[in-house]
Write a protein that holds these residues in place. Structure first.
Motif, PDB file in Angstrom:
ATOM      1  N   ALA A  23      11.076   6.546   4.619  1.00 61.89           N
ATOM      2  CA  ALA A  23      11.324   5.149   4.274  1.00 61.89           C
ATOM      3  C   ALA A  23      11.360   4.250   5.503  1.00 61.89           C
ATOM      4  O   ALA A  23      11.789   4.675   6.569  1.00 61.89           O
ATOM      5  CB  ALA A  23      12.644   5.040   3.525  1.00 61.89           C
ATOM      6  N   CYS A  24      10.923   2.999   5.330  1.00 63.78           N
ATOM      7  CA  CYS A  24      10.933   2.057   6.448  1.00 63.78           C
ATOM      8  C   CYS A  24      12.332   1.538   6.702  1.00 63.78           C
ATOM      9  O   CYS A  24      12.583   0.915   7.723  1.00 63.78           O
ATOM     10  CB  CYS A  24       9.978   0.898   6.183  1.00 63.78           C
ATOM     11  SG  CYS A  24      10.504  -0.225   4.882  1.00 63.78           S
TER      12      CYS A  24
ATOM     13  N   CYS B  12      11.589   1.534  -4.391  1.00 64.74           N
ATOM     14  CA  CYS B  12      11.152   2.018  -3.078  1.00 64.74           C
ATOM     15  C   CYS B  12      10.547   3.406  -3.281  1.00 64.74           C
ATOM     16  O   CYS B  12      11.213   4.326  -3.747  1.00 64.74           O
ATOM     17  CB  CYS B  12      12.320   2.090  -2.103  1.00 64.74           C
ATOM     18  SG  CYS B  12      11.944   3.045  -0.622  1.00 64.74           S
TER      19      CYS B  12
ATOM     20  N   TRP C  39       9.731   5.710  -1.222  1.00 69.10           N
ATOM     21  CA  TRP C  39      10.321   6.796  -0.456  1.00 69.10           C
ATOM     22  C   TRP C  39      11.674   7.218  -1.012  1.00 69.10           C
ATOM     23  O   TRP C  39      12.108   8.345  -0.803  1.00 69.10           O
ATOM     24  CB  TRP C  39      10.372   6.466   1.032  1.00 69.10           C
ATOM     25  CG  TRP C  39       9.102   6.926   1.675  1.00 69.10           C
ATOM     26  CD1 TRP C  39       8.003   6.169   1.970  1.00 69.10           C
ATOM     27  CD2 TRP C  39       8.773   8.277   2.030  1.00 69.10           C
ATOM     28  NE1 TRP C  39       7.015   6.967   2.497  1.00 69.10           N
ATOM     29  CE2 TRP C  39       7.456   8.253   2.551  1.00 69.10           C
ATOM     30  CE3 TRP C  39       9.450   9.495   1.962  1.00 69.10           C
ATOM     31  CZ2 TRP C  39       6.826   9.418   3.003  1.00 69.10           C
ATOM     32  CZ3 TRP C  39       8.812  10.649   2.409  1.00 69.10           C
ATOM     33  CH2 TRP C  39       7.518  10.608   2.929  1.00 69.10           C
TER      34      TRP C  39
ATOM     35  N   LEU D 180       3.471   4.464   3.968  1.00 68.11           N
ATOM     36  CA  LEU D 180       4.026   5.244   5.083  1.00 68.11           C
ATOM     37  C   LEU D 180       4.012   6.738   4.764  1.00 68.11           C
ATOM     38  O   LEU D 180       4.249   7.135   3.628  1.00 68.11           O
ATOM     39  CB  LEU D 180       5.466   4.801   5.363  1.00 68.11           C
ATOM     40  CG  LEU D 180       5.648   3.306   5.646  1.00 68.11           C
ATOM     41  CD1 LEU D 180       7.121   3.002   5.867  1.00 68.11           C
ATOM     42  CD2 LEU D 180       4.828   2.890   6.855  1.00 68.11           C
TER      43      LEU D 180
ATOM     44  N   CYS E  81      12.014  -1.977  -3.204  1.00 70.92           N
ATOM     45  CA  CYS E  81      11.175  -2.136  -2.016  1.00 70.92           C
ATOM     46  C   CYS E  81      11.394  -3.514  -1.399  1.00 70.92           C
ATOM     47  O   CYS E  81      11.583  -4.493  -2.106  1.00 70.92           O
ATOM     48  CB  CYS E  81       9.719  -1.959  -2.402  1.00 70.92           C
ATOM     49  SG  CYS E  81       8.587  -2.357  -1.059  1.00 70.92           S
ATOM     50  N   GLU E  82      11.338  -3.567  -0.053  1.00 66.95           N
ATOM     51  CA  GLU E  82      11.548  -4.844   0.641  1.00 66.95           C
ATOM     52  C   GLU E  82      10.465  -5.855   0.289  1.00 66.95           C
ATOM     53  O   GLU E  82      10.638  -7.054   0.465  1.00 66.95           O
ATOM     54  CB  GLU E  82      11.557  -4.629   2.157  1.00 66.95           C
ATOM     55  CG  GLU E  82      10.190  -4.291   2.745  1.00 66.95           C
ATOM     56  CD  GLU E  82      10.176  -4.330   4.280  1.00 66.95           C
ATOM     57  OE1 GLU E  82      11.094  -3.817   4.894  1.00 66.95           O
ATOM     58  OE2 GLU E  82       9.209  -4.874   4.841  1.00 66.95           O
TER      59      GLU E  82
ATOM     60  N   THR F 175       4.764   0.802  -0.547  1.00 64.70           N
ATOM     61  CA  THR F 175       3.932  -0.390  -0.356  1.00 64.70           C
ATOM     62  C   THR F 175       3.177  -0.362   0.967  1.00 64.70           C
ATOM     63  O   THR F 175       2.036  -0.791   1.057  1.00 64.70           O
ATOM     64  CB  THR F 175       4.804  -1.657  -0.412  1.00 64.70           C
ATOM     65  OG1 THR F 175       5.744  -1.491  -1.455  1.00 64.70           O
ATOM     66  CG2 THR F 175       3.975  -2.887  -0.669  1.00 64.70           C
ATOM     67  N   LYS F 176       3.853   0.156   2.015  1.00 67.90           N
ATOM     68  CA  LYS F 176       3.190   0.199   3.316  1.00 67.90           C
ATOM     69  C   LYS F 176       2.363   1.470   3.491  1.00 67.90           C
ATOM     70  O   LYS F 176       1.751   1.678   4.533  1.00 67.90           O
ATOM     71  CB  LYS F 176       4.241   0.130   4.442  1.00 67.90           C
ATOM     72  CG  LYS F 176       4.981  -1.200   4.500  1.00 67.90           C
ATOM     73  CD  LYS F 176       6.069  -1.164   5.569  1.00 67.90           C
ATOM     74  CE  LYS F 176       6.945  -2.410   5.475  1.00 67.90           C
ATOM     75  NZ  LYS F 176       8.190  -2.274   6.255  1.00 67.90           N
TER      76      LYS F 176
ATOM     77  N   GLY G 197      13.822  -0.690   4.860  1.00 72.85           N
ATOM     78  CA  GLY G 197      13.951  -2.065   4.389  1.00 72.85           C
ATOM     79  C   GLY G 197      14.347  -2.198   2.931  1.00 72.85           C
ATOM     80  O   GLY G 197      14.566  -3.308   2.444  1.00 72.85           O
ATOM     81  N   SER G 198      14.484  -1.089   2.228  1.00 73.51           N
ATOM     82  CA  SER G 198      14.768  -1.191   0.800  1.00 73.51           C
ATOM     83  C   SER G 198      16.206  -1.648   0.580  1.00 73.51           C
ATOM     84  O   SER G 198      17.079  -1.446   1.422  1.00 73.51           O
ATOM     85  CB  SER G 198      14.541   0.152   0.112  1.00 73.51           C
ATOM     86  OG  SER G 198      15.555   1.051   0.498  1.00 73.51           O
TER      87      SER G 198
ATOM     88  N   VAL H 192       2.635   5.059  -3.616  1.00 70.08           N
ATOM     89  CA  VAL H 192       3.948   4.760  -4.170  1.00 70.08           C
ATOM     90  C   VAL H 192       4.785   3.925  -3.183  1.00 70.08           C
ATOM     91  O   VAL H 192       5.682   3.188  -3.568  1.00 70.08           O
ATOM     92  CB  VAL H 192       4.632   6.084  -4.590  1.00 70.08           C
ATOM     93  CG1 VAL H 192       5.387   6.732  -3.453  1.00 70.08           C
ATOM     94  CG2 VAL H 192       5.531   5.899  -5.772  1.00 70.08           C
TER      95      VAL H 192
HETATM   96  S1  SF4 Z   1      10.952  -0.280   1.099  1.00 69.02           S
HETATM   97 FE1  SF4 Z   1      10.267   1.779   0.499  1.00 69.02          FE
HETATM   98  S2  SF4 Z   1       8.369   1.470  -0.696  1.00 69.02           S
HETATM   99 FE2  SF4 Z   1       8.817  -0.439   0.370  1.00 69.02          FE
HETATM  100  S3  SF4 Z   1       7.587  -0.299   2.245  1.00 69.02           S
HETATM  101 FE3  SF4 Z   1       9.648   0.468   2.759  1.00 69.02          FE
HETATM  102  S4  SF4 Z   1       9.564   2.682   2.423  1.00 69.02           S
HETATM  103 FE4  SF4 Z   1       7.743   1.808   1.425  1.00 69.02          FE
END
Ligand code: SF4
Ligand code: SF4
Lengths: 230, 292
Positions: free
Chosen positions: A158-159, A175, A177, A154, A167-168, A151-152, A161-162, A149
């Protein structure tokens, strides 16, 4: 065919500290064929839970837990038993856990690990996806698979970046997360967000199936065909 | 103990400045520019192929900056390296005498100039922090003993502008538990939002020092571009309007930076500047904020 194996009992019980009562779900499809989610295993789980001091409000094996429509119909008939349980224990693959989580407003604990069948990806009529990582952590992510669910892929949040929930990487894609966060909030388990998940053991992803796994339904049919044509 | 580490551990105001390695081997100009402002900052923070654009590596550039007499924060992302390469690079960093490392997940590969590359993401940033902790303790990820341990001072990133921000607070807590000694934030333009984030962090008992991220906007267009294309960055409309309405964009932009610094340093432990080509204006920003 998606192969799943029951997790160690100690791992399953570590999920249940917040629950006094449980409903046990099995899957008559792949999990039954894998020997990890049929009538027999559901009965055994129920028995073990009772012995461990949990109240089991009911149990049911549904033909295919990945089929949300079907699950909805079957569970509607026993909604009182589901309602009276604090949470649900699912003896099925990762997709089944995800699908049930979309229908029921309660936490769904995975009793099984979904295991790689080599490069055979299986087929299921469902939008939920599982990478068969061999160590299911849907317990900690509200029943949404972070490997698919996000993209990375993880495992620990969350990274960052959303933007506005997207999602970024792909505008329009939610996103993952944030979905996990929303779900954990809805089932009142935000405490799980600080659980640290170790790196995945990659060798479990693409490993070839063990001999005993090959005896499961679809492998067996294929092996028979091969033998007959010999 | 280094100057930067000392300040972080003593909760004194620390100033770091981002250094962006170029695409190519010619790093002379960068080193010169940094050397000129070196007296103003406690460490240069060297980016690891920022925004997934292929460039000369942060390991080599951190080392070269250190040779000119300045402390560095070596950034390391999980985007391009599996766990073997990450651990090896951390050992290499220690061998090269680098002291500080910033553990990052990294932007996705398709956002940069090599969109056809295979994204790795074998580990994520909390897992990378756990790896640094273990290497410092003398063992690798498989619990094998090291012949000589690392002595790296780990930091991590936080995004105060994330909406919702609660997941960021949880993640910061996890990173703190895994040994992060300092946090640097993404670019901040809204001091109020940043203060709220800091309050939430402290409520969650995250006591790790935070450096507020400051990135000068070169034009209203850049601000809009960032909103659309840069992961984790967000410039409020009022700030874009402010730039739009000014006849001297440079002056206005530096003014916005100093204003954000002035309004945030009271609730955090330092400043992380991201001049992005405006290195020569760093003294002015710091002077206006009373930090030079
Ligand atoms: S924005 Fe959300 S879904 Fe996209 S890579 Fe980052 S944590 Fe994962
Ligand atoms: S964590 Fe995801 S990939 Fe792993 S078994 Fe569970 S659903 Fe499948």
């Amino acid at each position: 065919m998606i192969y799943s194996e029951q997790k160690p009992w100690s791992e399953i019980t570590s999920y249940l500290s917040e629950s006094e009562s449980l409903f046990v779900l099995g899957c008559g499809g792949c999990a039954a064929a894998s020997g990890s989610g049929g009538e027999e295993q559901v009965e055994e789980l129920t028995h073990k839970l009772n012995r461990g001091g949990w109240t089991v409000t009911g149990s049911k094996v549904i033909e295919f837990l990945c089929n949300k429509g079907l699950v909805g119909i079957r569970l509607a008939r026993i909604s009182d038993k589901i309602e009276s349980a604090d949470s649900i224990l699912g003896a099925c693959c990762g997709i089944g856990i995800q699908a049930v989580g979309k229908i029921v407003d309660k936490q769904v604990h995975p009793a099984n690990d979904t295991v790689s069948m080599g490069h055979f990806h299986g087929a299921w009529p469902s939008e939920e996806t599982c990478e068969r990582c061999g160590e299911c952590l849907l317990e900690y992510t509200g029943g949404l698979c972070p490997l698919t669910v996000c993209t990375k892929g993880l495992l620990n949040g969350a990274c960052g970046g959303s933007h506005e929930g997207e999602c970024e990487v792909e505008p329009g894609r939610p996103c993952g997360w944030e979905l996990i966060y929303d779900r954990l909030r809805d089932i009142d388990r935000l405490d799980l967000l600080t659980t640290y998940n170790d790196p995945k053991p990659r060798e479990k992803y693409q490993k070839e199936p063990e001999m005993d796994q090959r005896h499961s339904l679809f492998w067996a049919i294929e092996a028979e065909e091969v033998e007959e044509s010999d | 103990m280094t100057k930067f580490q000392d300040k972080i551990l003593e909760n004194e105001l620390a100033v770091t400045c981002e250094a962006g390695p170029p695409k190519g081997t010619d790093i002379g100009e960068l080193l010169e520019e940094l050397d000129e402002i070196g007296y103003l900052v406690d460490a240069f923070n060297v980016t690891d192929q920022q925004s997934s654009v292929m460039r000369v590596g942060s390991l080599a550039v951190s080392h070269r900056i250190k040779e000119t007499g300045h402390e560095t924060v070596y950034q390391l992302t999980c985007r391009d390296r599996n766990r073997i390469a990450l651990q090896s690079d951390l050992l290499s960093a220690d061998v090269l005498g680098l002291e500080n490392v910033l553990a990052l997940t990294g932007d996705y590969t398709t956002l940069g100039d090599h969109p056809h590359a295979k994204p790795v993401f074998d580990l994520d940033s909390p897992q990378l922090l756990a790896v640094i902790r273990d290497l410092n303790d003398g063992v690798d990820m498989e619990n094998n003993d090291l012949k000589g341990t690392t002595n790296l001072f780990p930091g991590a990133a936080v995004n105060p502008g994330a909406d919702p921000v609660e997941p960021q607070v949880h993640k910061a807590k996890m990173k703190a538990n895994l040994g992060a000694k300092f946090f640097q934030s993404q670019a901040v333009y809204d001091p109020r939002l940043f203060k709220e984030f800091m309050e939430k962090l402290r409520e969650a008992k995250v006591e790790v020092p935070v450096l507020v991220g400051i990135l000068p906007l070169k034009s209203p267009g850049m601000a809009r571009f960032m909103n659309q294309n840069i992961a984790g960055a967000y410039v409020p409309e009022e700030v874009i309007d402010e730039l739009d309405g000014s006849s001297d964009t440079l002056k206005k932009s530096l003014e916005i930076c100093s204003r954000v610094i002035n309004q945030t340093v009271g609730c955090c432990e330092g400043v992380h500047l991201m001049p992005m080509g405006w290195e020569t204006h760093v003294p002015e920003i710091l002077e206006k904020s009373g930090l030079a």
